[in-house]
Design an enzyme around this catalytic site. Structure first.
Site, PDB file in Angstrom:
ATOM      1  N   LEU A  53       0.812  -1.229  -0.072  1.00  0.00           N
ATOM      2  CA  LEU A  53       0.046  -0.201   0.087  1.00  0.00           C
ATOM      3  C   LEU A  53       0.991   1.399   0.196  1.00  0.00           C
ATOM      4  O   LEU A  53       0.529   2.305  -0.366  1.00  0.00           O
ATOM      5  CB  LEU A  53      -0.795  -0.076   1.311  1.00  0.00           C
ATOM      6  N   GLY A  54       1.972   1.069   0.545  1.00  0.00           N
ATOM      7  CA  GLY A  54       2.942   2.338   0.348  1.00  0.00           C
ATOM      8  C   GLY A  54       4.196   2.239   1.237  1.00  0.00           C
ATOM      9  O   GLY A  54       4.308   0.954   2.306  1.00  0.00           O
ATOM     10  N   GLY A  56       7.238   3.932   3.560  1.00  0.00           N
ATOM     11  CA  GLY A  56       7.778   5.454   4.192  1.00  0.00           C
ATOM     12  C   GLY A  56       9.376   5.253   4.739  1.00  0.00           C
ATOM     13  O   GLY A  56      10.028   4.342   4.483  1.00  0.00           O
ATOM     14  N   GLY A  57       9.770   6.182   5.858  1.00  0.00           N
ATOM     15  CA  GLY A  57      11.064   6.091   6.253  1.00  0.00           C
ATOM     16  C   GLY A  57      11.090   4.983   6.977  1.00  0.00           C
ATOM     17  O   GLY A  57      12.414   4.840   7.141  1.00  0.00           O
ATOM     18  N   MET A  58      10.352   4.366   7.800  1.00  0.00           N
ATOM     19  CA  MET A  58      10.448   3.353   8.323  1.00  0.00           C
ATOM     20  C   MET A  58      10.139   1.996   8.306  1.00  0.00           C
ATOM     21  O   MET A  58      10.713   0.776   8.412  1.00  0.00           O
ATOM     22  CB  MET A  58       9.909   3.736   9.938  1.00  0.00           C
ATOM     23  N   LYS A  78       1.874  -3.614   8.714  1.00  0.00           N
ATOM     24  CA  LYS A  78       3.099  -2.595   8.523  1.00  0.00           C
ATOM     25  C   LYS A  78       4.380  -3.544   9.043  1.00  0.00           C
ATOM     26  O   LYS A  78       4.463  -3.813  10.111  1.00  0.00           O
ATOM     27  CB  LYS A  78       3.099  -1.119   9.281  1.00  0.00           C
ATOM     28  N   ASP A 171       2.810  14.066  13.343  1.00  0.00           N
ATOM     29  CA  ASP A 171       2.929  14.056  11.789  1.00  0.00           C
ATOM     30  C   ASP A 171       1.612  14.001  11.239  1.00  0.00           C
ATOM     31  O   ASP A 171       1.323  13.184  10.158  1.00  0.00           O
ATOM     32  CB  ASP A 171       3.652  12.855  11.305  1.00  0.00           C
TER      33      ASP A 171
END
Length: 781
Positions: A53-54, A56-58, A78, A171
Site C-alpha cells: 500500500l505504501g 515510508g521512512g521506517m 506494517k 506528523d
C-alpha cells in the site's frame, strides 16, 4: 515528489542492538534492493500479504488478509524495512505498537495485533482503511465549507483522543488522514508519535530531533525545541488552511530549506486572502481561527486540538469565537443573526419568555453576588433552572409540552450572554443539558456539556463539578453510540472523584455503573456483570450508611440483571428485576420512566421464558405510556415499538411485527443516524420479521445493509454482528444459496462461541442452522 513528504533529521543507524546485516541474513532474499512487490503472497504471522500500500521512512505497509481460518478480515500490515533495522527504529516501532494499543476512537485506525516475522522484523496489523486523503476526498466530492469543517472536527476529535491518552502525533498531514467512501475520517500512522509520561508533560516534552514533515511541522518542531500538544494544533492549522483555501500557509514547492525558513520567519497571508474562490465566508472568524492555530509561539496558539475544535464549532453554531477579541458589538451581532426569529418573537409577543428570562437573570446574579464559587449556591442556581423549566421535564410535567424545547432554547440563548463565574455557569449548563437529554435532544446537550467541561478544567476549586460534567458527557456519548469516547470520559471522571473527593461519594459507583453499561453495549456481558456486581455492593453499603438514595440500588439491580439475561441466565435475573421494580414503585410511583424501564425488562425475561402472552401485554402497556409521555418521535418510543414487534412475532403475528419494526427503524434512523448501533439493531430485527413473513427479498436487503454497516462500524466483532450473520444464513438457506448460507453460519458460530461459550442458546441455534444446511446440501458443518 510530494512537497509534504516526510524527511528525517535523525540518524537511522546504530552501532548497538540488532544490526541491519543480521536482520538481512536472517531474512533470505531481503535486502536494500528487494522490491515490496516481491513479498506478495507470503505469510506473516496469521496474515497473508496481498499487495503493498505504501512505504515510508521506517516501514512498508501491505494490504493483507487473515489466513488462519477463524475470521475473514483484511488489515493494513506494517513491517519494519530491513535497511532500517537498528535500535532506534526497533524502539520507535515498539513505541508505535504500544501507542496504537492504547488508543480507541472512532476516527483512529484500530490496532489489531503485532509480532515478529520469521526473519526477526517487527510488524503491526491495523485496520485497513479504503479511502482518500482528506484533501483529495473534499476535492473529489466538491464538498462545501460546512462539510469540510465538519470533517475537520472529526480529525480534531481523533487528535484530542490521542492527547487525552498522553500521545502527541507529530506528523499530522493529509496522507495520514483518510476519509472512507462512507465519509468517515480515519487518523493513521503513529510511527513518529511521542508517548508522554504524565499529564504535566502535555505542555512540556523533550526536544524533537526526530523525523517530521516540514510543510506541517510547527516552528518549535523545526528548531528541535520541546514538542507539545500545541505542536499538533499547529499542524491542524495547516490542514485547516489547506482544506479551506486549497493552499499551504507557506510556499512548499521550493525545497525543504525554503519551507522551513518560511515557517520560522514569515507570517502567512490571511486565510481569506489565500482562497481561490469566494472568500467572503472565510473572512472574520475563520481568518482569526487559522491565524491563532498558526501562531509562531506555542503560547499564543491553541493549546490542544479540543480548543481549536471548540472555536470551529462555535463558528458553525453562530457563537462568538474565542480567537477574536472583538467587543460586545461583535457578540451582540452574532446573537441577533443566530436567533433572528427568536428575537423578533420576544420583541413582538414573547412576554412570558421575557419575564422568565428576566427572573432567571436576576436570580443568577443574586447567586453570583451572594456566594461566588461555593458549591451550595451553584446547586441553588441549578435547582432554580430545573424549577423554571419543569415543563420540559417529562418526569415533572407528565408529558412533553409543545413549547418544552423552545423554552430550553430560550434559556440556553440567554445563557450565552450571561456574565457569570465559570462554576455557577457550568451548573446551569449541566442542568439544561440534563433536560435536553431527557427529551432525546442530544445536539444542544452536547454543546452545553463540552463548553462546561472546557471551562471547568481551568477551575481548580471545581473538581466535583468537573467530575459531574464529564460523567454526564460520557452518558451522552454512550447514547450517541460513541463508546470509546464515553469510556475515556467515565475513567477521567472516576479518577478525579477518587483522587479529590471524599470516599463516601457515589460518583465512582456511578462511573462503574456507566462502564458496565458500555461493556454491555459492546457485547462484553461477563465484564458488564463484574462491574455491576461491584457497583451493587458499593451502593448497598452507601444506602445503609445514608450516603446514597435507594433508587441507586434499583439501578444496579436492573443493570446486573440485564447482563445476566444476555448470557441466557433469565431465572437468575428475574428476582433482581422484581426487587428493582418494587424499589422504584415505592420511591417514584407507578408512572415514572424508571418504572417503565423495569416493566420493559420484566417483559423481556418473560418472553425469554416462553411466557409470550404476558410479555406482549407488558410491552403494549409500556409503549402506550411512552407514547403518552414523549410523543412518537423519541428514542424510547422506538425501543418500545421494536420490543412489542418482537413479542408479536413470537406470537406469529408477523405482519404487525413488520409494521411496528419499520416505524421503530425509521425513527431511530432519523433521530440517531443510519450507523448508530441502535439503528442497526432495528434494521436486523426488521430483517428477521420479514424472514418470518417469508418476504425473503426484503429480509435479505435489510440484513445485508445491517451487515455492511456492522462491518464498517467502530465496534468490530459484536454479538449483534453474529445475530445478523445467523439470520442472513437462514434467509440464504430458504432461497437455496447453500454455500453462502454455510459461510454466514460458520462465521456466526465462531463469533457466538467467542462471546458466549459452548453452553449458550445462541451457540446451539448456530449449530442447528449449520446442521439444516448440511441436511439439505451435504455441506460440512
Amino acid at each position: 515528489m510530494d512537497p509534504a513528504e516526510t524527511t528525517h533529521q535523525e540518524n537511522g543507524s546504530s552501532s548497538q542492538g540488532f544490526p541491519a546485516q543480521a536482520i538481512r541474513a536472517a531474512t533470505p532474499g531481503v535486502g536494500r534492493t528487494t522490491r515490496p512487490e516481491d513479498f506478495c503472497g507470503r505469510r506473516v504471522g496469521r496474515y497473508r500479504l496481498i499487495r503493498p500500500l505504501g512505504s515510508g521512512g521506517m516501514g512498508t505497509v501491505y494490504l493483507a488478509e487473515r489466513d488462519d481460518g477463524v475470521l475473514d478480515q483484511q488489515v493494513a500490515l506494517k513491517i519494519l524495512r530491513p535497511d532500517q533495522a537498528s535500535d532506534v527504529f526497533f524502539r520507535r516501532f515498539d513505541d508505535e505498537r504500544r501507542i496504537l494499543a492504547s488508543l480507541e476512537h472512532p476516527h483512529i485506525a484500530r490496532f489489531y495485533d503485532g509480532g515478529t516475522t520469521d526473519g526477526g522484523l517487527p510488524y503491526l496489523a491495523m485496520e485497513y482503511v479504503d479511502g482518500l486523503p482528506i484533501t483529495e476526498h473534499c476535492e473529489a466530492l466538491g464538498l462545501d465549507l460546512g462539510d469540510r469543517l465538519r470533517l475537520f472536527l472529526d480529525v480534531c476529535g481523533a487528535v484530542q483522543a490521542a492527547h487525552q491518552a498522553l500521545v502527541v502525533h507529530r506528523d499530522l498531514k493529509p496522507s495520514n488522514i483518510l476519509v472512507t467512501h462512507a465519509g468517515q475520517v480515519k487518523l493513521l500512522d503513529f510511527g513518529i508519535a511521542k508517548p508522554l509520561a504524565s499529564l504535566d508533560q502535555l505542555t512540556r516534552t523533550e526536544a524533537s530531533t526526530g523525523p517530521m514533515t516540514p510543510a506541517f511541522a510547527s516552528p518549535e518542531q523545526i528548531r528541535g525545541e520541546p514538542v507539545t500538544t500545541a505542536s499538533d494544533a499547529y499542524a491542524l492549522g495547516v490542514l485547516l488552511y489547506r482544506l479551506l483555501s486549497g493552499r499551504f500557509p507557506h510556499p512548499v514547492g521550493r525545497g525543504v530549506a525554503a519551507s522551513v525558513c518560511a515557517t520560522l520567519e514569515d507570517t502567512p497571508p490571511p486565510l481569506s486572502a489565500a482562497a481561490d474562490g469566494d472568500a467572503h465566508r472565510l473572512r472574520g472568524d475563520l481568518d482569526a481561527i487559522a491565524a491563532r492555530a498558526l501562531a509562531k509561539s506555542a503560547g499564543e496558539r491553541y493549546a490542544t486540538a479540543r480548543e481549536l475544535a471548540d472555536d470551529v464549532e462555535r463558528h458553525l453554531s453562530g457563537l462568538p469565537v474565542r480567537a477574536r477579541s472583538a467587543g460586545w458589538l461583535y457578540a451582540a451581532g452574532k446573537f441577533m443573526r443566530r436567533r433572528a426569529p427568536f428575537v423578533a418573537t420576544v420583541a413582538g409577543c414573547g412576554l412570558v419568555v421575557t419575564f422568565l428570562v428576566a427572573i432567571y437573570t436576576v436570580r443568577l446574579a443574586e447567586e453570583r453576588d451572594r456566594a461566588s464559587a461555593e458549591a451550595a449556591n451553584a446547586r441553588a442556581v441549578q435547582g432554580f433552572v430545573l424549577d423554571l423549566f419543569e415543563l420540559a421535564d417529562p418526569d415533572r410535567a407528565g408529558s412533553r409540552g409543545l413549547d418544552a424545547v423552545d423554552l430550553l432554547d430560550a434559556g440556553r440563548e440567554r445563557l450565552a450572554d450571561l456574565d457569570a463565574e465559570p462554576a455557577i455557569r457550568a451548573r446551569v449548563q449541566l442542568a439544561l443539558a440534563e433536560l435536553y437529554g431527557r427529551l432525546g435532544t442530544y445536539g444542544p446537550a452536547e454543546l452545553l456539556l463540552e463548553e462546561a467541561a472546557a471551562a471547568l478544567r481551568n477551575e481548580s476549586h471545581a473538581v466535583e463539578l468537573l467530575s459531574d460534567t464529564l460523567f454526564e458527557l460520557g452518558v451522552l456519548r454512550r447514547r450517541q453510540g460513541r463508546y470509546a469516547e464515553a469510556r475515556e470520559l467515565q475513567l477521567e471522571s472516576k479518577r478525579l472523584s477518587e483522587t479529590h473527593l471524599p470516599a463516601s461519594t457515589d460518583r465512582p459507583a456511578q462511573n462503574d455503573n456507566e462502564l458496565g453499561l458500555l461493556a454491555w453495549s459492546e457485547g462484553q456481558y461477563p465484564q458488564a456483570e463484574r462491574l455491576h456486581r461491584r457497583t451493587l455492593e458499593t451502593r448497598r453499603r452507601l444506602v445503609e450508611q445514608g450516603q446514597a438514595e435507594p433508587q441507586s440500588v434499583a439501578s444496579s439491580l436492573n443493570n446486573l440483571a440485564m447482563a445476566l439475561v444476555y448470557q441466557g441466565r433469565n431465572l437468575e435475573a428475574l428476582p433482581m428485576l422484581e426487587e428493582a421494580l418494587a424499589i422504584r414503585r415505592r420511591v417514584f410511583g407507578e408512572g415514572h420512566t424508571s418504572v417503565m424501564r423495569g416493566l420493559n425488562n420484566l417483559a423481556l425475561v418473560h418472553g425469554n421464558l416462553d411466557r409470550r402472552d404476558m410479555a406482549a401485554e407488558l410491552y403494549r402497556d409500556v409503549l402506550a405510556k411512552k407514547l403518552e409521555r414523549y410523543g412518537a418521535e423519541h428514542p424510547s418510543v422506538a425501543s418500545g415499538q421494536l420490543n412489542l414487534a418482537a413479542a408479536l412475532a413470537n406470537l406469529g403475528r408477523y405482519g404487525e411485527a413488520v409494521d411496528l419494526g419499520s416505524r421503530a427503524f425509521e425513527t431511530r434512523r432519523h433521530l440517531l443516524g443510519p450507523g448508530h448501533p441502535d439503528t442497526l439493531v432495528a434494521l436486523t430485527r426488521l430483517g428477521v420479521f420479514n424472514r418470518q413473513l417469508e418476504r425473503y427479498g426484503d429480509a435479505e436487503l435489510h440484513l445485508r445493509e445491517a451487515l455492511g454497516r456492522h462491518r464498517a462500524s467502530e465496534r468490530g466483532a459484536h454479538p449483534e454482528l453474529a445475530l445478523t450473520l445467523h439470520q442472513l444464513g437462514a434467509v440464504l438457506l430458504h432461497t437455496g444459496r447453500l454455500e453462502d448460507a454455510a459461510d454466514a453460519g460458520h462465521e456466526a458460530l465462531a463469533l457466538n462461541l467467542e462471546f458466549f461459550g459452548e453452553a449458550h442458546p445462541r451457540v446451539d441455534a448456530s449449530r442447528r442452522l449449520l446442521e439444516r444446511i448440511q441436511t439439505v446440501s451435504g455441506v460440512e458443518p
